[in-house]
Every structure is written in structure tokens, then in C-alpha cells.
Design a protein around this motif. Structure first.
Motif, PDB file in Angstrom:
ATOM      1  N   ARG A 283       0.833  -1.212   0.000  1.00 38.34           N
ATOM      2  CA  ARG A 283       0.000   0.000   0.000  1.00 38.34           C
ATOM      3  C   ARG A 283       0.861   1.252   0.000  1.00 38.34           C
ATOM      4  O   ARG A 283       0.568   2.210  -0.704  1.00 38.34           O
ATOM      5  CB  ARG A 283      -0.907   0.033   1.241  1.00 38.34           C
ATOM      6  CG  ARG A 283      -2.131  -0.815   1.123  1.00 38.34           C
ATOM      7  CD  ARG A 283      -3.013  -0.634   2.324  1.00 38.34           C
ATOM      8  NE  ARG A 283      -3.918   0.494   2.055  1.00 38.34           N
ATOM      9  CZ  ARG A 283      -4.480   1.229   2.988  1.00 38.34           C
ATOM     10  NH1 ARG A 283      -4.235   1.011   4.252  1.00 38.34           N
ATOM     11  NH2 ARG A 283      -5.297   2.201   2.666  1.00 38.34           N
ATOM     12  N   LYS A 284       1.895   1.274   0.812  1.00 41.30           N
ATOM     13  CA  LYS A 284       2.785   2.445   0.868  1.00 41.30           C
ATOM     14  C   LYS A 284       3.428   2.675  -0.486  1.00 41.30           C
ATOM     15  O   LYS A 284       3.493   3.798  -0.967  1.00 41.30           O
ATOM     16  CB  LYS A 284       3.853   2.240   1.936  1.00 41.30           C
ATOM     17  CG  LYS A 284       4.956   3.291   1.903  1.00 41.30           C
ATOM     18  CD  LYS A 284       5.107   4.006   3.179  1.00 41.30           C
ATOM     19  CE  LYS A 284       6.214   5.020   3.210  1.00 41.30           C
ATOM     20  NZ  LYS A 284       6.259   5.992   2.172  1.00 41.30           N
ATOM     21  N   ARG A 285       3.892   1.600  -1.119  1.00 38.17           N
ATOM     22  CA  ARG A 285       4.523   1.722  -2.432  1.00 38.17           C
ATOM     23  C   ARG A 285       3.540   2.296  -3.447  1.00 38.17           C
ATOM     24  O   ARG A 285       3.867   3.206  -4.211  1.00 38.17           O
ATOM     25  CB  ARG A 285       5.043   0.357  -2.898  1.00 38.17           C
ATOM     26  CG  ARG A 285       5.825   0.401  -4.215  1.00 38.17           C
ATOM     27  CD  ARG A 285       6.171  -0.989  -4.717  1.00 38.17           C
ATOM     28  NE  ARG A 285       5.013  -1.747  -5.140  1.00 38.17           N
ATOM     29  CZ  ARG A 285       4.356  -1.541  -6.298  1.00 38.17           C
ATOM     30  NH1 ARG A 285       4.738  -0.593  -7.118  1.00 38.17           N
ATOM     31  NH2 ARG A 285       3.321  -2.291  -6.616  1.00 38.17           N
ATOM     32  N   LEU A 286       2.306   1.787  -3.445  1.00 38.00           N
ATOM     33  CA  LEU A 286       1.301   2.258  -4.395  1.00 38.00           C
ATOM     34  C   LEU A 286       0.879   3.706  -4.109  1.00 38.00           C
ATOM     35  O   LEU A 286       0.672   4.490  -5.039  1.00 38.00           O
ATOM     36  CB  LEU A 286       0.083   1.335  -4.383  1.00 38.00           C
ATOM     37  CG  LEU A 286       0.335  -0.050  -4.972  1.00 38.00           C
ATOM     38  CD1 LEU A 286      -0.857  -0.967  -4.698  1.00 38.00           C
ATOM     39  CD2 LEU A 286       0.629   0.030  -6.458  1.00 38.00           C
ATOM     40  N   LYS A 287       0.752   4.068  -2.833  1.00 38.45           N
ATOM     41  CA  LYS A 287       0.423   5.455  -2.495  1.00 38.45           C
ATOM     42  C   LYS A 287       1.521   6.402  -2.957  1.00 38.45           C
ATOM     43  O   LYS A 287       1.233   7.484  -3.474  1.00 38.45           O
ATOM     44  CB  LYS A 287       0.208   5.602  -0.987  1.00 38.45           C
ATOM     45  CG  LYS A 287      -1.132   5.109  -0.512  1.00 38.45           C
ATOM     46  CD  LYS A 287      -1.271   5.354   0.984  1.00 38.45           C
ATOM     47  CE  LYS A 287      -2.636   4.969   1.487  1.00 38.45           C
ATOM     48  NZ  LYS A 287      -2.788   5.243   2.926  1.00 38.45           N
TER      49      LYS A 287
ATOM     50  N   ALA B 253       1.110   9.357  -5.674  1.00 38.76           N
ATOM     51  CA  ALA B 253       1.489  10.726  -5.359  1.00 38.76           C
ATOM     52  C   ALA B 253       2.387  11.322  -6.442  1.00 38.76           C
ATOM     53  O   ALA B 253       2.310  12.514  -6.724  1.00 38.76           O
ATOM     54  CB  ALA B 253       2.180  10.783  -3.997  1.00 38.76           C
ATOM     55  N   GLU B 254       3.198  10.489  -7.064  1.00 42.68           N
ATOM     56  CA  GLU B 254       4.085  10.964  -8.125  1.00 42.68           C
ATOM     57  C   GLU B 254       3.298  11.405  -9.360  1.00 42.68           C
ATOM     58  O   GLU B 254       3.802  12.174 -10.165  1.00 42.68           O
ATOM     59  CB  GLU B 254       5.077   9.869  -8.519  1.00 42.68           C
ATOM     60  CG  GLU B 254       6.117   9.572  -7.464  1.00 42.68           C
ATOM     61  CD  GLU B 254       7.005   8.385  -7.816  1.00 42.68           C
ATOM     62  OE1 GLU B 254       6.933   7.900  -8.969  1.00 42.68           O
ATOM     63  OE2 GLU B 254       7.748   7.941  -6.936  1.00 42.68           O
ATOM     64  N   THR B 255       2.064  10.937  -9.522  1.00 48.64           N
ATOM     65  CA  THR B 255       1.264  11.315 -10.690  1.00 48.64           C
ATOM     66  C   THR B 255       0.436  12.572 -10.452  1.00 48.64           C
ATOM     67  O   THR B 255      -0.128  13.111 -11.411  1.00 48.64           O
ATOM     68  CB  THR B 255       0.303  10.179 -11.102  1.00 48.64           C
ATOM     69  OG1 THR B 255      -0.704  10.017 -10.100  1.00 48.64           O
ATOM     70  CG2 THR B 255       1.046   8.880 -11.343  1.00 48.64           C
ATOM     71  N   GLU B 256       0.345  13.049  -9.220  1.00 47.86           N
ATOM     72  CA  GLU B 256      -0.538  14.173  -8.911  1.00 47.86           C
ATOM     73  C   GLU B 256      -0.159  15.439  -9.680  1.00 47.86           C
ATOM     74  O   GLU B 256      -1.025  16.080 -10.267  1.00 47.86           O
ATOM     75  CB  GLU B 256      -0.562  14.455  -7.407  1.00 47.86           C
ATOM     76  CG  GLU B 256      -1.312  13.417  -6.601  1.00 47.86           C
ATOM     77  CD  GLU B 256      -2.782  13.275  -6.962  1.00 47.86           C
ATOM     78  OE1 GLU B 256      -3.432  14.285  -7.282  1.00 47.86           O
ATOM     79  OE2 GLU B 256      -3.281  12.140  -6.932  1.00 47.86           O
ATOM     80  N   ALA B 257       1.099  15.835  -9.668  1.00 47.88           N
ATOM     81  CA  ALA B 257       1.508  17.072 -10.352  1.00 47.88           C
ATOM     82  C   ALA B 257       1.300  16.978 -11.864  1.00 47.88           C
ATOM     83  O   ALA B 257       0.673  17.873 -12.451  1.00 47.88           O
ATOM     84  CB  ALA B 257       2.955  17.424 -10.011  1.00 47.88           C
TER      85      ALA B 257
END
Length: 109
Positions: A32-36, A40-44
Motif C-alpha cells: 500500500r505504501k509503495r502504491l500510495k 502521489a508521483e502522478t498528482e503534479a
């Protein structure tokens, strides 16, 4: 076997079962941490792409109907223009009594 030994043996059995149950949770927590972090890297870039679509003429409503969610945070830059239906002024009192009190237009009595 003494009562104390029996007590400790049972405690160890229970503890082993508890440890077995926690192993899958530990692995899933890491996943889950890895996927979160990956999300997060795709947000910007997502926010920039969404803003570019809006700049090209797509409305938020149209994008929503297409399945695009509004970004969690808007990208830095110039703020969007406000829609024509948005009012920023505070409304004054309703028309009514001469003393300035508002009336609802309902007559009681």
C-alpha cells in the motif's frame, strides 16, 4: 507439567497464531505504501494535464462526464477565471420595512 508451564505453553500457541495473522498485513502495508507513493508521483503531472484540458476549452463538467476527476491540488500558476454565475458581493437586506428590517413577504395573522 506444572500449571505455570501449561499457562506459558498456551500463551506461546496463542502468540504464534497472532504472529501468523500479522504477516500478510505487514506485506500488504508495504505494498500500500509503495502504491500510495507511486500515485502521489502522478498528482503534479495529472494536475497540469487537467489544467491544459481546461485551457483547451474542456469544462470541469465535461471532463467529469468523461471520467476525469478534478485534481486534488491545482497546479501552481495563474488562477482560473471565475464562472459567470459566481457572485462575490455580500447581498444587502431584502426590500421591506422603512426601518431597514427585512421582510419575507409572508403575512402572518
Amino acid at each position: 507439567m506444572t500449571r505455570e508451564d501449561e499457562f506459558l505453553r498456551r500463551m506461546r500457541e496463542i502468540q504464534e497464531d497472532r504472529e501468523k495473522a500479522i504477516v500478510p498485513l505487514a506485506g500488504l502495508m508495504a505494498e500500500r505504501k509503495r502504491l500510495k507513493d507511486q500515485l502521489a508521483e502522478t498528482e503534479a503531472p495529472y494536475g497540469k494535464a487537467y489544467a491544459a484540458a481546461e485551457a483547451a476549452g474542456w469544462s470541469p463538467e465535461e471532463l467529469s462526464r468523461l471520467g476525469a476527476e478534478a485534481p486534488a491540488r491545482r497546479p501552481k500558476g495563474r488562477p482560473r477565471k471565475h464562472g459567470a454565475g459566481i457572485k462575490t458581493a455580500i447581498p444587502g437586506p431584502l426590500s421591506g420595512a422603512a426601518d431597514g428590517t427585512a421582510t419575507s413577504g409572508l403575512h402572518v395573522g
